[in-house]
Design an enzyme around this catalytic site. Structure first.
Site, PDB file in Angstrom:
ATOM      1  N   TYR A  47       0.825  -1.208   0.000  1.00  0.00           N
ATOM      2  CA  TYR A  47       0.000   0.000   0.000  1.00  0.00           C
ATOM      3  C   TYR A  47       0.860   1.259   0.000  1.00  0.00           C
ATOM      4  CZ  TYR A  47      -3.914  -3.068   1.462  1.00  0.00           C
ATOM      5  OH  TYR A  47      -4.869  -4.057   1.544  1.00  0.00           O
TER       6      TYR A  47
ATOM      7  N   HIS B  21      -0.031 -11.846   1.000  1.00  0.00           N
ATOM      8  CA  HIS B  21      -0.999 -10.960   0.338  1.00  0.00           C
ATOM      9  C   HIS B  21      -1.719 -11.635  -0.828  1.00  0.00           C
ATOM     10  CE1 HIS B  21      -1.785  -6.401  -0.459  1.00  0.00           C
ATOM     11  NE2 HIS B  21      -2.849  -7.126  -0.711  1.00  0.00           N
TER      12      HIS B  21
END
Length: 270
Positions: free
Chosen positions: A58, A117
């Site tokens: 992110y 992830h």
């Protein structure tokens, strides 16, 4: 504020956490709203968001930096921080480096929940999970989990992992119902928490769904998004991580945990 058990750990975590995708950038850092974003994150924690979800990906790591700055004035032991390791860092050499980077950016000695992830075809799942387990035993991670894993890969992970897999984070909302086919029942049967990301479908709902939601929202004096969240967390083993940088929306999302949907509401939504 509702709480749910994380996997079969016995630890209770908030049923509604704070998603942070796009806070501080998408794939690359965006420094233009840093002061504002830090204030928003701090306001969110103050109103009760003690579960914060992020990832090294992110904002190219900048989101973790903003969270690290925001949590400095809070008691770390009362926060539950989830972060995720990117697919390019799943080897036994790269994973410890990725974790060290996340810890540095977050300004903390440990991460409460560390997830893979995304799965990739060429990953050595045994090597990755063994490395995560070693880092967990060393005290850098409290719990491990996965994200975007289907049932077959989750089953394989449970057999391989030296420590329990306590969570699988996937796309799940009122209109994206794929997890209900196999994944959610499997998680419920095996004591695994399913974390729903994009739980509000970014506001892009069909007219039929909106019509049903408005009817139920009016009955409960709530917003349609509160009903969407309440519906998700009414399900066993499901928690949600909505994202917002709007203070009023943050408050409303959190209050969704207090809404008790009635059987006929759930039937309509299901």
């Amino acid at each position: 504020m509702g709480f749910k058990q994380l996997g079969s750990t016995g630890e209770e975590i908030p049923a509604i956490g704070l998603g942070t995708w796009e806070i501080g950038g998408r794939e690359t850092p965006d420094y233009s709203r840093d002061k504002e974003n830090i204030k928003i994150l701090q306001a969110a924690i103050e109103m009760g968001y003690t579960h914060i979800d992020t990832a090294e990906y992110y904002g190219g790591g900048h989101t973790e930096e903003l969270i690290g700055e925001a949590i400095k004035t809070f008691d770390r032991s009362k926060l539950f921080i989830t972060s995720k390791v990117w697919p390019t860092h799943l080897s036994k050499e790269e994973l410890p480096k990725a974790l060290k980077g996340s810890l540095k950016r977050l300004g903390t000695d440990y991460i409460d929940l560390y997830l893979i992830h995304w799965p990739v075809p060429d990953m050595d799942l045994k090597e990755t999970l063994t490395t995560m387990a070693e880092l967990s035993k060393a005290g850098y991670i409290r719990y491990i989990g996965v994200s975007n894993f289907d049932v077959a890969l989750l089953k394989k992970s449970l057999l391989i992992s030296p420590v329990p897999i306590v969570c699988n984070q996937v796309l799940y909302n009122l209109e994206d119902r794929e997890p209900e086919n196999e994944l959610l029942p499997f998680c419920q049967e095996n004591g695994i928490t399913l974390t729903a990301y994009t739980p509000l479908k970014k506001g892009s709902l069909s007219k039929h769904t909106e019509k049903v939601l408005k009817k139920i929202a009016k009955k409960h004096n709530a917003t349609i998004y509160q009903i969407m969240l309440s519906w998700l967390i009414s399900k066993d083993n499901v928690i949600a991580i909505p994202r917002s940088t709007n203070i009023q929306h943050l408050k409303e999302n959190l209050e969704a945990a207090d809404i008790i949907l009635e059987p006929d509401d759930l039937q309509l939504l299901d």
